[in-house]
Design a protein around this motif. Structure first.
Motif, PDB file in Angstrom:
ATOM      1  N   TYR A 281       0.823  -1.215   0.000  1.00 19.66           N
ATOM      2  CA  TYR A 281       0.000   0.000   0.000  1.00 19.66           C
ATOM      3  C   TYR A 281       0.855   1.262   0.000  1.00 19.66           C
ATOM      4  O   TYR A 281       0.646   2.164  -0.818  1.00 19.66           O
ATOM      5  CB  TYR A 281      -0.937   0.018   1.211  1.00 19.66           C
ATOM      6  CG  TYR A 281      -1.768   1.289   1.257  1.00 19.66           C
ATOM      7  CD1 TYR A 281      -2.933   1.409   0.511  1.00 19.66           C
ATOM      8  CD2 TYR A 281      -1.368   2.385   2.019  1.00 19.66           C
ATOM      9  CE1 TYR A 281      -3.681   2.577   0.523  1.00 19.66           C
ATOM     10  CE2 TYR A 281      -2.105   3.550   2.046  1.00 19.66           C
ATOM     11  CZ  TYR A 281      -3.260   3.645   1.296  1.00 19.66           C
ATOM     12  OH  TYR A 281      -3.990   4.805   1.308  1.00 19.66           O
ATOM     13  N   ALA A 285       1.193   4.266  -2.565  1.00 20.85           N
ATOM     14  CA  ALA A 285       0.844   5.624  -2.139  1.00 20.85           C
ATOM     15  C   ALA A 285       1.959   6.607  -2.451  1.00 20.85           C
ATOM     16  O   ALA A 285       1.698   7.788  -2.693  1.00 20.85           O
ATOM     17  CB  ALA A 285       0.536   5.630  -0.640  1.00 20.85           C
ATOM     18  N   GLY A 310      -7.706   7.191  -1.149  1.00 22.67           N
ATOM     19  CA  GLY A 310      -7.250   6.064  -0.344  1.00 22.67           C
ATOM     20  C   GLY A 310      -7.377   6.322   1.142  1.00 22.67           C
ATOM     21  O   GLY A 310      -7.811   5.453   1.906  1.00 22.67           O
ATOM     22  N   TRP A 314      -9.822   4.176   3.692  1.00 20.93           N
ATOM     23  CA  TRP A 314      -9.125   3.497   4.784  1.00 20.93           C
ATOM     24  C   TRP A 314      -9.753   3.896   6.115  1.00 20.93           C
ATOM     25  O   TRP A 314     -10.053   3.044   6.961  1.00 20.93           O
ATOM     26  CB  TRP A 314      -7.645   3.857   4.748  1.00 20.93           C
ATOM     27  CG  TRP A 314      -6.813   3.179   5.807  1.00 20.93           C
ATOM     28  CD1 TRP A 314      -7.253   2.359   6.822  1.00 20.93           C
ATOM     29  CD2 TRP A 314      -5.399   3.248   5.959  1.00 20.93           C
ATOM     30  NE1 TRP A 314      -6.208   1.928   7.592  1.00 20.93           N
ATOM     31  CE2 TRP A 314      -5.053   2.462   7.087  1.00 20.93           C
ATOM     32  CE3 TRP A 314      -4.390   3.919   5.261  1.00 20.93           C
ATOM     33  CZ2 TRP A 314      -3.731   2.325   7.514  1.00 20.93           C
ATOM     34  CZ3 TRP A 314      -3.076   3.773   5.699  1.00 20.93           C
ATOM     35  CH2 TRP A 314      -2.755   2.982   6.808  1.00 20.93           C
ATOM     36  N   TRP A 366      -7.241   3.642  -6.215  1.00 17.07           N
ATOM     37  CA  TRP A 366      -6.718   3.958  -4.879  1.00 17.07           C
ATOM     38  C   TRP A 366      -7.830   4.052  -3.845  1.00 17.07           C
ATOM     39  O   TRP A 366      -7.597   3.840  -2.649  1.00 17.07           O
ATOM     40  CB  TRP A 366      -5.862   5.221  -4.910  1.00 17.07           C
ATOM     41  CG  TRP A 366      -4.692   5.004  -4.010  1.00 17.07           C
ATOM     42  CD1 TRP A 366      -4.381   5.698  -2.894  1.00 17.07           C
ATOM     43  CD2 TRP A 366      -3.733   3.955  -4.110  1.00 17.07           C
ATOM     44  NE1 TRP A 366      -3.271   5.150  -2.289  1.00 17.07           N
ATOM     45  CE2 TRP A 366      -2.857   4.076  -3.016  1.00 17.07           C
ATOM     46  CE3 TRP A 366      -3.532   2.916  -5.025  1.00 17.07           C
ATOM     47  CZ2 TRP A 366      -1.799   3.196  -2.811  1.00 17.07           C
ATOM     48  CZ3 TRP A 366      -2.477   2.043  -4.828  1.00 17.07           C
ATOM     49  CH2 TRP A 366      -1.626   2.189  -3.731  1.00 17.07           C
ATOM     50  N   GLY A 370      -7.454   1.839  -0.469  1.00 16.69           N
ATOM     51  CA  GLY A 370      -7.750   2.321   0.875  1.00 16.69           C
ATOM     52  C   GLY A 370      -8.734   1.423   1.601  1.00 16.69           C
ATOM     53  O   GLY A 370      -8.591   1.160   2.798  1.00 16.69           O
TER      54      GLY A 370
END
Length: 478
Positions: A281, A285, A310, A314, A366, A370
């Motif tokens: 991840y 990112a 993201g 998340w 993305w 997330g």
């Protein structure tokens, strides 16, 4: 599980239950400190270029930017053994004093070298406490509660990520870069003072931490250094340095985790899965904004939207982990799959998709990544702490913190390092970005393939079966 049992479990993981009493006050203090740390991290990365220009320290910019992470990794790699016999209030106080010293040196800097020194001192303090908060969570919250608590910590990064850069810009314009570095540190110090008020609640015992292996620590740092300098030489030498550096750092990280966690296969597997998840991840990112701006030719707004997508998912999926338990059969492996699919979709945006379609797919990918982090990250982090005796809490908590920190550091080299090396060789930005995303996706695919073995700790054919309660419980969870 019967209806009454389910109601009892839901009640134990409700926000009202977790924030009640002194335990709730301690959790609030930890969350506030995490919020302050997020604000400071974003402020530091935002104003460091301005400080470097003001102090004529461009030559030390890269070293200063990396110094905190390198120092924190070093402290975490050494493990909890140096701190295992300290009382919680002593460890908290010592690390806070170091944090204050490092912050003051950086704010009062008259040269870039002073900011570098302050960053190193703050990195030591951060490494000392990286496993400390996890130890508190492991000691005060049950196995079911802990997953929900980890989701709350992800929320602490959402607001700073969205409004932090704008606030720091205003502070810098009004009072200068020193003020922008100073005010977030005050939040962290206040949070740690609040933690100290209720630190006596922690069921702390002298730890049985394993002694560190300085050989593997040296291998880890050597690998990171090789990856760092990979962009200096041209041709195949740079690629070789990057590959060797990443391999050495990865192997050393896993070996250090084995030493810190011990012989429990299932627990070690969960920590390794967390390491791989963070690598995938955070590696993506680190270059996803670059993919929107440089790869697709859009502006800073598009890059910010991709990164924010993201962070948003998340935070939201991590905040309510029970929803994933309700609708997804195996949320842990599902999260890994989502991150891997997102990385593959990002490759498509740099190869055959173009224009608005490519940007929409990149944002959507993305957004998906997330969600994968929100589903998997709290579970891998929390489950590694399940059913721990008090004397094992600090070593395992340190291993969890190290797995995330090391995975994030190596991720930068696999994603961003690949991009930099290939660009230095004359490859197009889209090609370099495609390879970065593809290599990260390969790590993701590997984690999915190895998931069952790592999650359950199931031994290979011919090996003795682990009969510990932890192993049986992990197998039942699967």
């Amino acid at each position: 599980m019967g209806k009454s049992d389910k109601q009892t479990a839901d009640a134990s993981t409700s926000l009202r239950s977790m924030f009640s009493g002194r335990r709730g006050a301690l959790l609030l203090a930890l969350l506030f400190t995490e919020f302050g740390g997020a604000v400071q991290s974003i402020a530091y990365s935002s104003v460091l270029p301005i400080a470097a220009e003001d102090l004529h320290g461009a030559g030390l910019y890269g070293a200063t930017l990396a110094a905190g992470s390198f120092t924190q990794i070093l402290v975490l790699a050494i493990g909890s053994a140096p701190f295992a016999r300290l009382r919680p209030i002593t460890l908290l106080g010592t690390a806070t004093v170091l944090f204050v010293v490092g912050s003051v040196v950086a704010v009062a800097a008259v040269s870039m070298s002073m900011i570098l020194i302050g960053t190193v001192v703050r990195g030591i303090a951060g490494g000392m406490l990286a496993g400390f908060g996890l130890s508190i969570l492991g000691g005060l919250f049950g196995d079911k509660e802990r997953t929900r608590v980890y989701g709350l910590f992800a929320m602490m990064w959402l607001l700073p990520s969205m409004v932090g850069p704008a606030i720091n810009a205003v502070v810098t314009l009004a009072w200068g870069w020193r003020a922008a570095l100073a005010w977030p540190a005050l939040l962290v110090i206040a949070g740690r003072m609040l933690i100290g008020k209720n630190i006596d609640l922690v069921p702390w015992k002298n730890s049985t931490a394993a002694r560190p292996s300085l050989t593997w620590v040296a291998v880890l740092l050597g690998g990171l250094v090789l990856a760092t300098v990979a962009t200096l030489p041209k041709g195949a030498t740079g690629i070789a340095l990057l590959v060797v550096g990443c391999v050495l750092a990865t192997v050393a990280s896993v070996r250090i985790l084995q030493i810190q966690v011990g012989s429990e296969r299932a627990r070690l597997g969960k920590v390794v899965l967390l390491f791989l998840l963070c690598l995938c991840y955070f590696g993506g990112a680190g270059i996803v904004s670059l993919a929107a701006i440089t790869g697709l030719g859009y502006g800073i707004v598009a890059g910010t939207v991709v990164v924010g997508a993201g962070l948003l998912t998340w935070s939201l999926t991590g905040f309510k982990p029970e929803l994933a338990d309700r609708w997804i059969p195996k949320p842990q492996v599902t999260g890994l799959v989502l991150v891997t699919v997102a990385l593959i979709a990002a490759v498509a945006t740099q190869t055959f998709l173009t224009g608005t379609t490519a940007l929409v797919v990149l944002i959507g990918s993305w957004f998906l990544a997330g969600a994968g982090m929100g589903i998997s990250y709290p579970r891998f982090s929390a489950s590694a702490m399940d059913e721990l005796p008090p004397e094992r809490v600090l070593p395992v908590a340190t291993a969890v913190a190290f797995s995330e920190t090391a995975g994030t550091a190596i991720a930068g080299f696999v994603g961003g390092g690949t991009y930099s090396v290939l660009r230095s060789l004359g490859y197009a930005a889209t090609t370099a970005l495609s390879w970065g995303f593809l290599l990260l996706a390969a790590f993701g695919a590997g984690s999915v393939v190895l998931y069952r073995w790592l999650w359950t700790g199931q031994p290979a054919a011919g090996e003795p079966v682990d009969t510990s309660g932890v192993h049986r419980r992990a197998a039942d969870d699967d």
